[in-house]
Design a protein around this motif. Structure first.
Motif, short mmCIF file in Angstrom:
data_model
loop_
_atom_site.label_atom_id
_atom_site.label_comp_id
_atom_site.label_asym_id
_atom_site.label_seq_id
_atom_site.Cartn_x
_atom_site.Cartn_y
_atom_site.Cartn_z
N ASN A 171 -0.28 -17.00 -7.00
CA ASN A 171 0.45 -15.75 -6.72
C ASN A 171 -0.54 -14.60 -6.57
N GLY A 172 -0.52 -13.60 -7.45
CA GLY A 172 -1.38 -12.43 -7.32
C GLY A 172 -2.77 -12.59 -7.91
N MET A 173 -3.18 -13.80 -8.24
CA MET A 173 -4.49 -14.03 -8.84
C MET A 173 -5.30 -14.98 -7.97
N GLU A 174 -6.53 -14.58 -7.64
CA GLU A 174 -7.44 -15.46 -6.92
C GLU A 174 -8.61 -15.78 -7.84
N LEU B 171 -7.37 -9.95 -9.69
CA LEU B 171 -5.97 -9.89 -10.09
C LEU B 171 -5.32 -8.70 -9.37
N ALA B 172 -4.33 -9.00 -8.53
CA ALA B 172 -3.67 -7.98 -7.72
C ALA B 172 -2.96 -6.95 -8.60
N PRO B 173 -2.69 -5.76 -8.05
CA PRO B 173 -1.94 -4.74 -8.81
C PRO B 173 -0.60 -5.28 -9.30
N GLY C 271 -1.93 -1.91 -13.47
CA GLY C 271 -2.30 -0.78 -12.63
C GLY C 271 -1.92 -0.93 -11.17
N THR C 272 -2.40 0.02 -10.36
CA THR C 272 -2.06 0.07 -8.94
C THR C 272 -3.21 -0.36 -8.04
N VAL C 273 -4.32 -0.78 -8.63
CA VAL C 273 -5.46 -1.29 -7.85
C VAL C 273 -5.85 -2.66 -8.42
N PRO C 274 -6.48 -3.51 -7.61
CA PRO C 274 -6.90 -4.82 -8.11
C PRO C 274 -7.90 -4.70 -9.26
N VAL C 275 -7.92 -5.72 -10.10
CA VAL C 275 -8.91 -5.84 -11.17
C VAL C 275 -9.80 -7.02 -10.80
#
Length: 157
Positions: free
Chosen positions: A16-19, A40-42, A97-101
């Protein structure tokens, strides 16, 4: 000779939102350690509250803010912050948050950790991350004990 990976190289898996990019696979270290680059996507869950019986886990944040819960304490980690989680210590992480980590994750010993990531990716591709029994079987096979259910694995809490 050791192993060299240039930027953008390395096998990776998407959940999903994690690569997750495999930097040092368990097979190349004789299972001594596994090192992984993570984006990790926002507003993405990373891992709900859990602990490991044998694994020592580390996090080093490079970009963004990684929300972590460690033994009931909530922390926001930023670039340059490092955390070591010894065996038995409850922990969870997410991107609220609103930005990737972007961070580096490691496990010692590796215990073939890539199998865990690939199992999660397969469940996600089959739209089965809501299958608690399958998720728990996968976790327990890879030295991961879920705590407080599975909500934190599917949504940002």
């Amino acid at each position: 000779m050791g192993q060299i990976l240039r930027a953008g190289e390395g096998a990776h898996v998407r959940i999903n939102g994690m690569e997750i990019t495999y930097l040092a696979r368990s097979a190349s270290t004789h299972d001594a350690m596994g090192i992984y680059g993570v984006i990790l996507a926002p507003r993405s869950p990373g891992a709900g509250l859990h602990r490991h019986a044998r694994l020592t886990e580390t996090f080093e944040v490079h970009e963004g803010t990684l929300a972590m819960r460690i033994e009931g304490r909530d922390l926001d980690l930023g670039p340059g912050d490092f955390v070591l989680i010894p065996p038995g210590q409850p922990h969870a992480f997410a991107n609220r948050g609103t930005v990737p980590v972007r961070f580096t994750l490691s496990f010692t010993p590796a215990l073939e950790r890539e199998g865990f990531f690939e199992g999660l990716a397969k469940l996600a591709a089959e739209n089965r991350l809501s299958d608690d029994a399958a998720l728990e079987r996968l976790m327990r096979h890879y030295d991961q004990e879920p705590l407080e259910g599975f909500g934190g694995w599917r949504e940002v809490e």
